[in-house]
Design an enzyme around this catalytic site. Structure first.
Site, PDB file in Angstrom:
ATOM      1  N   ASN A  81      -4.698 -36.611   7.057  1.00 40.38           N
ATOM      2  CA  ASN A  81      -4.527 -36.894   5.626  1.00 40.38           C
ATOM      3  C   ASN A  81      -5.347 -35.961   4.739  1.00 40.38           C
ATOM      4  O   ASN A  81      -4.859 -35.443   3.738  1.00 40.38           O
ATOM      5  CB  ASN A  81      -4.886 -38.348   5.330  1.00 40.38           C
ATOM      6  CG  ASN A  81      -3.963 -39.328   6.019  1.00 40.38           C
ATOM      7  OD1 ASN A  81      -2.984 -38.925   6.658  1.00 40.38           O
ATOM      8  ND2 ASN A  81      -4.257 -40.615   5.918  1.00 40.38           N
TER       9      ASN A  81
ATOM     10  N   THR B 154      18.937 -16.618 -35.828  1.00 43.73           N
ATOM     11  CA  THR B 154      18.761 -18.056 -35.656  1.00 43.73           C
ATOM     12  C   THR B 154      20.167 -18.613 -35.518  1.00 43.73           C
ATOM     13  O   THR B 154      21.105 -18.089 -36.130  1.00 43.73           O
ATOM     14  CB  THR B 154      18.033 -18.733 -36.837  1.00 43.73           C
ATOM     15  OG1 THR B 154      18.779 -18.517 -38.026  1.00 43.73           O
ATOM     16  CG2 THR B 154      16.624 -18.189 -36.998  1.00 43.73           C
ATOM     17  N   HIS B 155      20.312 -19.636 -34.691  1.00 39.33           N
ATOM     18  CA  HIS B 155      21.635 -20.200 -34.418  1.00 39.33           C
ATOM     19  C   HIS B 155      22.586 -19.130 -33.874  1.00 39.33           C
ATOM     20  O   HIS B 155      23.793 -19.238 -34.009  1.00 39.33           O
ATOM     21  CB  HIS B 155      22.254 -20.840 -35.663  1.00 39.33           C
ATOM     22  CG  HIS B 155      21.363 -21.803 -36.366  1.00 39.33           C
ATOM     23  ND1 HIS B 155      21.473 -23.150 -36.213  1.00 39.33           N
ATOM     24  CD2 HIS B 155      20.321 -21.615 -37.227  1.00 39.33           C
ATOM     25  CE1 HIS B 155      20.548 -23.752 -36.968  1.00 39.33           C
ATOM     26  NE2 HIS B 155      19.836 -22.842 -37.584  1.00 39.33           N
TER      27      HIS B 155
ATOM     28  N   SER C  92      32.327  -6.104  -9.015  1.00 41.84           N
ATOM     29  CA  SER C  92      33.232  -7.185  -8.674  1.00 41.84           C
ATOM     30  C   SER C  92      34.049  -6.768  -7.458  1.00 41.84           C
ATOM     31  O   SER C  92      34.396  -5.608  -7.301  1.00 41.84           O
ATOM     32  CB  SER C  92      34.169  -7.445  -9.855  1.00 41.84           C
ATOM     33  OG  SER C  92      35.362  -8.056  -9.417  1.00 41.84           O
TER      34      SER C  92
ATOM     35  N   LYS D 189      33.865  -3.696 -13.519  1.00 41.76           N
ATOM     36  CA  LYS D 189      32.778  -4.621 -13.857  1.00 41.76           C
ATOM     37  C   LYS D 189      31.402  -4.079 -13.488  1.00 41.76           C
ATOM     38  O   LYS D 189      31.215  -3.470 -12.459  1.00 41.76           O
ATOM     39  CB  LYS D 189      33.000  -5.967 -13.147  1.00 41.76           C
ATOM     40  CG  LYS D 189      34.213  -6.731 -13.626  1.00 41.76           C
ATOM     41  CD  LYS D 189      34.150  -7.119 -15.083  1.00 41.76           C
ATOM     42  CE  LYS D 189      33.098  -8.166 -15.363  1.00 41.76           C
ATOM     43  NZ  LYS D 189      33.273  -9.414 -14.648  1.00 41.76           N
TER      44      LYS D 189
ATOM     45  N   GLU E 157      21.543 -13.356 -14.478  1.00 42.73           N
ATOM     46  CA  GLU E 157      22.252 -14.632 -14.289  1.00 42.73           C
ATOM     47  C   GLU E 157      21.589 -15.484 -13.210  1.00 42.73           C
ATOM     48  O   GLU E 157      21.449 -16.704 -13.349  1.00 42.73           O
ATOM     49  CB  GLU E 157      23.707 -14.384 -13.899  1.00 42.73           C
ATOM     50  CG  GLU E 157      24.560 -13.779 -15.008  1.00 42.73           C
ATOM     51  CD  GLU E 157      25.928 -13.384 -14.474  1.00 42.73           C
ATOM     52  OE1 GLU E 157      26.849 -14.205 -14.553  1.00 42.73           O
ATOM     53  OE2 GLU E 157      26.052 -12.243 -13.952  1.00 42.73           O
TER      54      GLU E 157
END
Lengths: 471, 471, 471, 471
Positions: free
Chosen positions: C113, C158-159, C280, C286, C293
């Site tokens: 322990n 922003t946003h 790809s 690609k 990611e």
């Protein structure tokens, strides 16, 4: 320290402390379940009368009293307050004030343990069809948009890189599939919710000759739960619903993410109306997709509710433990947040205009590379891997030359493979590429049109909410 | 920095860095899916041949090559290693080494995006029936124990306080209900898993005249997914399964908690055999219920897997993003942990002996208080609330007097209510109390016996695993 | 069923079942802690000798034996396998094989322990400084990029809507602040990790006259834990670390999200090299930001590890429970995932080129609206709210007219307010706007330069890894 | 569809829809922050006056107006309602109603983005010291109990099996260690909270010559945040606090679990007073430890809040996104639930009596086995592993014989080892065993007494709440 007196206080010489009362009172949350509680109590009282556990007259007096209490609550004449312990005792106490000691007979042959499980399941029998219909509403808006923009082409993305042209409608239908699966899952949860725990009493059943089938039928449950201990200790239905809501919110978060991306100046694929956008207190030009952002943000709340329920139920011995009272907040939170978010998303869709020329112009150029490889394979018999490799080289060449794929000459192409002939240029038209798609479920316009038609016929609600009168 | 070369490397002048290769290689996890990958590839190749996209001879060569690769992997002759990127490319590369450039034609009309979704769904088509059967095995052991101890009485608990006597069998059947619901949920997930994504290609479908129905049927899928974008971007099935596994683990954690409690010196209700207990490296007397503790501890792992999947999928735009590669670890973790824990619990049940005399002696005394209240109500017509209050006072009196409820005299009882008569003492016998239970699903011995019989007939697996040969 | 024999098996007539052995063996995970285990054992043996609990000769034999075992493990001559229960017993058993029965004296005055808690804390004393340095490495790369692009202007968002121009360097420094806070938190965790549990034995301490200070010092701990029960039952340090790792991953996910956005065709703000992008298998054009990611996707794994630990520890009575063995997987997972992701992000930064002309051209136009409002307030004394309102009208007018704000005429402006004069056009230059920023911590170029300088001087590691030799 | 008008509505021709207004209004939650909002605004206004950005008279008018609004809110004369968007606009609007257009100047040089971050941090500067003191209160009650029962012996447990005797006080002190670490962590969070974001404006800073140091000092912040983009996009402090609260709740759940176990009939170690227990609506004898159960149940709520925040912040690009508005519910939930639970636990401790004779009688018998092994090792020089094995055999023998270890004869002992002599029986006394414990931090009575003394001197609050007047 002043003390509260409780209905269950017989063996207690002192009452509970005020701090403990505040800590343990659930009326602020379970008070929302008063309709369900009264409806269950009326069914229980009627059954007690039918089975002669109480007299018919007593049953009638209790039922009339409960209906009165319902009116009082509805009208605001009777209001819950923090001095009450929970919705069950608040209503029973009010009943007894109105009709006298006979009110005390209502609780014969049941317990708050089966009562709260009944209330919750009944609440879900209302709430799940609402969520189902909210999801249907989003599907409907998606189908409307898909039809409206049936000719629009957009770049399909993988890794957020332009990949191949697709129909906007085809893209929107992917979301229809998601919400259709959500509807399946909701129906599955509902089938497990629709089982009455009433009559399990504290957990061991009761020696009164009650009739659980009768109350179940009267309340509107499809069937009864089989084991009385399980009936009061089960909260699977809440976890399963919170999980289903989490998946719905995950779907909405993906859609919200795309709408936010698409409304950037950089993408410019959509314009949302003033009805669903807001401004900045400091930057006068801003038109922010706040509603979509809030939907995306609210996913955390529902995931949190799911973890809340799972954590609370971990390791609880049977049968009832007070820990389980903590199920109300995540239950209401998951349901209300998901319902509101679905409703909001339907409105956003209604208030969104797609800028199809911007989309279409983005759907050409390097995304046609796959077509070049396919040309080599299908028209010229080149093995796929080799065709892929050749095309990669061409893309790289075009990039270095600062040209688009359709700006290269046939000679340019033939540097990389002698298989290229004049007809390669036909392959670089996105509309031709879509028309050429032949696999089931692909972005071929005829298939997409057919898919919309089929989905429209599937949108009819397969669940109708139960009929009793609730706001 | 040395660089890896990749099958998709046509447009890349340099390879990926070694750090990036290690960071992104998934072979250590998705290598487990080689059987599914090869099975899907064989079906795809056969269809390509049937639909004349490649020649019959090419198809045959590819299929024979794939079967060879399968044998090589099975025998260990071909092993995955960290230099490979993923299971799909590893197998295709090996195929091409064996049969030459024609191997490159296998990937015609598909993509790794639909391929991995196919592999995962196929894996779940094997794994879910296994979980289903594992749950059935626990049910079977519970029913065996319920029958073996059909006469045993134990104290039922609420709030971990002795509440009312129940049959041990009745208590065990509550768990049967839980695992039966888990089986329902597993069947629901399986129904949504059993849809083929193959042929969605990268996400837009393909211009090759492939036949998605044919590959679906050949692989063993019930149907095909309708929208190619959804087909590659959907991971609902994994989340739904992780949620179902979380609920199973929650059930197991409750059962484990009880077994741990019951094997304490204080409860002493069960003795587990040496086969499922362990000792201490320092305290020679210890016989610890480690297996039950581990089951309880492992619930965290599955909850973690669920949150992992939900988090990863939040806010991802369509269609495929590399984030989704991170679905393997939680998928395998949830399935394996849940399967092992169910298997372990079945073994624990087999290796557990119930100390029925200890249980029975704990099921008397103050738990009979509800019977006293019921006596007043049913035999004497006292309103329930008043009866409850009177009994509370009696319990308190007995406690102060240091006596059990059946040690009080009739005079003692009559101090609290004149309704008491000699027959009150009959009500204090737990077995009589159980026999008196009349409500459906209660702890009445006849009802419990009947419930066992019904449950036994329901234990037959309703799902049979798909047939292809996998270890 | 064959049975394993165990070191603790004295009171057991039968061994544990094979299923149970597999279910409970932790060697596959805790085997990673062999260095820590041996280091702790050597310190313990030396102390036992110094305190005459065993003889000096015995201590020397044990220490030499342990050093031998370490060499065997290092070289691969001794390998862990699934028949072993855990790292502690595996090493002790090997020791006893080598040096005979005296090896059995090593475990005097300790327990598994306190041993495992020691091993874990020691492991963290190595791992936390590595994470700290990984975070420092990301900070270093951010500062290098900030300096390299010190003149570059980009639109601040922003946003995700263009809001006001900022320096790219200013934007990058926001991430430096985040990772600097992460370093603070790591240092805080380390301060709580750096306390030795060794000598708490099973949980109650021991009657051997051991010297906990001596072993703590020898191993390299700053201090000892005060209460023996807490010493073995505490896992706060793991949860706190998993939480700190979760925040780091959250920061990385935000940065990854931006890099993914910025590498889209639509934004085009960055180009990542081939070293950190992939292609790809189907689309030859690609070039996907897979590494970014994957970092974003891996955030789920660390959140999952956090929930795993929190769930496992919920409601565990003191002192040690076997549930706690389940702490290894989330511990390793959180640390390795976070460390790798930080390392990967540093590499991505090195391999990323910013397209400053694209950024700068995006940083003009409607983002200058705040400047117009400020012009009205600061130069003309218009109340802010009114200025904001006027500017909103102008933006709307420009939008309808299809013009940029600097394409409007003075007359256009004066339609909305007579306060406008020719100098309004000076306010529409982004560089002027940045130069005008005066608030501390703003995007003013001088302030940003000064901030870089300060941050560079703060990058020096404040934690150095402990010195013992570990891979 | 009626439309709301907004302060930021200059460029908007239509207002936001009602559905969107309800979906996005945060006043119901952020209204709780009105004190912080006004306090921050007063500091900002004073600074604007000092720096001549507005006149001294304007500043005075604004400050007086804000003080008036505060009085109105305090007295209930001004109430928030659902038609308002958020606390910032509600207060500013009310201010402007009262003092006219000059109110519009308050927002000069700031934004709601830095304003909300200021409000939240200020709120935490009040809330964290409260949590700190709540934790201190639990520590105080633990120490009082530890002193009161300084002589009481109880069985220490591992795996919930009786393991070795310990002092009850020693066991209670383990919890003191936990809450002491919690206090450390709270202090760490507070140090990172105590940094002013005010003046970061929307995210880029401002061209007004504001003085961020001045407002920070006036409000009571220790320092200012260095980067304006980070200042508005950071929510680390909330996550870190939610994580700290989660650990506190985990500690409380362990303590609650033990109190629930100990109050069972089976353990019988504690009796809680009527003030913190409740009855059953059906079973008159029940006295349930509901408050402890609720604490244990509420751990889910706080874990949920943590996951909520982590999920919401995942993958958000800089700087401010509306998603972040969703931080209020988990912030308030985590803080209030944790504070209430700590307060409740302190009360439970005050209202709990330990049944020391029951505890002591449970602390003998088989738990003394470790002492037998130690006897062989320490008094007779037997290697530990061998001693452990011999003792295991003796325990098994005693169990089969139905005897306790101190009921065996010396001859019985000598069957297993010739080393046993008469003095073995001294080793079987729990008090002797405790007195023999020599390791630091062990259950030795002198050490425990000393530990209590030290802990008492450490209980003094090291954090004092900031001084401004808040309820």
């Amino acid at each position: 320290m002043s003390k509260s007196t409780k209905l269950w206080g017989g063996r207690f010489s002192e009452g509970i402390s005020d701090v403990a009362h505040r800590f343990s009172s659930s009326i602020a949350l379970d008070g929302k379940l008063w309709r369900e509680d009264i409806r269950g109590s009326i069914a229980h009282a009627r059954m007690l009368g039918e089975r002669s556990i109480i007299t018919k007259e007593e049953a009638s007096a209790i039922i009339a009293g409960l209906e009165d209490v319902a009116l009082e609550i509805e009208s605001g004449a009777f209001q819950f307050n923090d001095s009450m312990e929970d919705v069950h005792l608040a209503i029973e106490q009010r009943l007894t004030e109105k009709i006298g000691a006979v009110g005390g007979k209502l609780h014969t042959g049941r317990s708050r343990n089966d009562q709260i499980a009944t209330d919750e399941r009944l609440y879900l029998k209302r709430a799940i069809p609402v969520l189902f219909n909210n999801a249907s509403e989003v599907i409907r808006e998606l189908l409307i948009k898909a039809e409206e923009y049936i000719d629009a082409i957009m770049p399909g993305y993988t890794h957020l890189q332009r990949a191949q042209p697709v129909l906007l409608a085809h893209h929107l239908l992917a979301y229809v599939e998601m919400f259709a699966r959500d509807r399946e899952r909701l129906a599955g949860v509902l089938s497990r919710v629709d089982r009455s725990p009433l009559g399990a009493a504290a957990f061991a059943g009761t020696s009164y000759p009650i009739d659980r089938e009768m109350t179940a039928k009267e309340i509107g449950f499809g069937t009864t739960l089989g084991n009385s201990i399980d009936a009061v200790s089960d909260r699977d239905y809440l976890i399963e619903l919170a999980s289903t809501c989490s998946i719905i919110m995950m779907h909405l978060s993906r859609m919200a993410e795309e709408l936010i991306l698409w409304s950037t100046r950089e993408f410019g694929f959509v314009t949302m109306s003033d009805a669903v956008t807001t401004g900045s207190s400091i930057m006068p030009q801003k038109k922010n997709p706040d509603m979509a952002e809030l939907i995306r943000g609210k996913v955390g709340r529902v995931y949190g509710a799911l973890i809340n329920l799972l954590t609370t139920m971990k390791g609880l011995p049977l049968a009832y433990n007070r820990d389980m009272q903590e199920d109300k907040q995540p239950m209401f939170d998951a349901i209300e947040t998901t319902g509101d978010s679905l409703e909001m998303m339907a409105l956003i869709l209604r208030e969104t205009r797609f800028n199809i020329s911007k989309m279409e112009s983005a759907a050409s150029g390097e995304l046609m590379a796959t077509e070049i490889a396919d040309y080599l394979v299908r028209a010229k018999g080149v093995p796929f891997r080799e065709a892929h490799h050749i095309t990669g080289k061409i893309v790289s060449f075009a990039e270095d030359a600062g040209k688009d794929l359709d700006q290269l000459t046939l000679n340019d192409y033939r540097v990389f493979s002698e298989h290229f002939e004049q007809d390669i240029f036909e392959y670089l038209d996105p509309r031709r590429s879509l028309a050429e798609k032949r696999s089931a479920g692909s972005s071929n316009p005829d298939m997409v049109t057919e898919a919309i038609r089929k989905m429209e016929s599937g949108i009819k609600p397969i669940i109708t909410a139960i009929e009793y009168n609730c706001s």
